[in-house]
Write an enzyme that holds these catalytic residues in place. Sequence first.
Site, PDB file in Angstrom:
ATOM      1  N   CYS A   1      12.084   7.134  23.679  1.00 33.88           N
ATOM      2  CA  CYS A   1      12.572   7.182  22.310  1.00 33.88           C
ATOM      3  C   CYS A   1      13.118   8.570  22.029  1.00 33.88           C
ATOM      4  CB  CYS A   1      11.475   6.817  21.323  1.00 33.88           C
ATOM      5  SG  CYS A   1      12.112   6.475  19.671  1.00 33.88           S
TER       6      CYS A   1
ATOM      7  N   HIS B   1      10.043   9.314  29.137  1.00 26.33           N
ATOM      8  CA  HIS B   1       9.702   9.529  27.739  1.00 26.33           C
ATOM      9  C   HIS B   1      10.273  10.857  27.286  1.00 26.33           C
ATOM     10  CE1 HIS B   1       7.351   9.129  24.067  1.00 26.33           C
ATOM     11  NE2 HIS B   1       7.026  10.411  24.197  1.00 26.33           N
TER      12      HIS B   1
END
Length: 458
Positions: free
Chosen positions: A109, A291
């Site tokens: 994200c 990540h």
Amino acid sequence: METSGAVDVDSSVSTPDQRALDIAALKENVSSMVAPQSPPAENGASSPNATLTKDSSATPRKDRDTTPGAVGAEASPRSLPSEQAYHVKWIKWRGTSMPIITQNENGPCPLIAIVNVLLLRGTVHIPQMVEMVSATQLVGYLGDCLLDRSLENASEGVQRNREQNIHDAMEIITKLSRGLDVNVKFTGVKEFEYTQECVVFDLLNIVLCHGWLYDPQNSEIVSAVGTCSYNQVVENIISSKSSKSDGTQHQGLVAEQFLQSTAAQLTYYGLCELNETTEEGDLCVFFRNNHFSTLIKHKDVLFVLVTDQGFLTESSIVWETLSSVEGDSHFVDGDFNARPPTRQITPVSNMSPDQQLDTDYLIALSLQEDQQQEATSQEAKLGELQEQDTAGRAMAALSDHELALQLQEQEDMRLAQNLAQEDQQGRPAPPQGDQAAAAQQPHAQVPNSHKDKSCTIL
């Protein structure tokens, strides 16, 4: 990071007023670009999958903050059911109350990491008391930030080229909430294969870094991996397995062992290089384990921003140290003072979706085993109680039986005594004195009549 992949446009001279009009036109189209509407249903109602927009009209958004270089943000509703929403955590940062965006799901994200960098820099502002924001709003903040940044004293060609890059970036930032494809290189902490997505970091002046490096003193790995990117190394490993050359097969095996031994996507050499390369107080986006997170360096120590939603109520838990490959770390507050959690919390780990599915499955199995053990324990306790109750009832029944036997014995003895007394009263009394002696003598014989007749009495 270079922007060699940017698209060059016509560098013809344009007046500042025309450039201002172009920027204003871009601002008018931000909402429609970052929050496309779903087609209406047959009955005319909006589709349930439609994304949330701030205004359904075509009115362009106005600047909501007069602070130079800052982007304002409107208050968001408490619940945003039509799209993905993120909780806002308010922390103490450099003497002020500062919001950061927390993450409620695993996986990549970059949107949250980029927005948090801009929030901590003070470039983006969220009003006080806001508790949740939508993904569309976060993308809108980035769009406003891109459009509000300008190059001072830049040539017309550079300005026009930047405007074209902004157009390209607008198409990219809408995908940030779903992830971002990056291809690391193992030769430097800022080395990535250039893709169109990298233009977003360049335009926002944010450094994208990683710590997945090999030690250049290891000549064998240097020969096997070289300056290749991750994707190229994987391709070389696959092709080496079908090669007839012993040297190629050996290099493929060495490269494969390197990837397996550094599956955490962080090495000690990379950690040292990351510490030396990062400037004191700089905020950047750190990539590891597929990540993206916000990274800062403070007093020669690297810290990663804690964005796990499990720490939403832990306002004093702000940063986590990044000083070990194995994951040994501790938490600090906004002033970088050690702050242990007030309660036991299991943060969301940085796993890939497949790894998270496996972890969730193992957790579910563990919970099921615990429930089964608890049910078995409860059944055992219930059986023990039932046995104790049965034993108590048996003892009570045995006592009643013994009492009945005692009563029966007493009754039998009383009846026997009564019968004995009645038997003694029913028999004749025994003779006494002369009567008893007479009774004991034999009866005299009766004489014959002949003798009586012949006898003469003298």
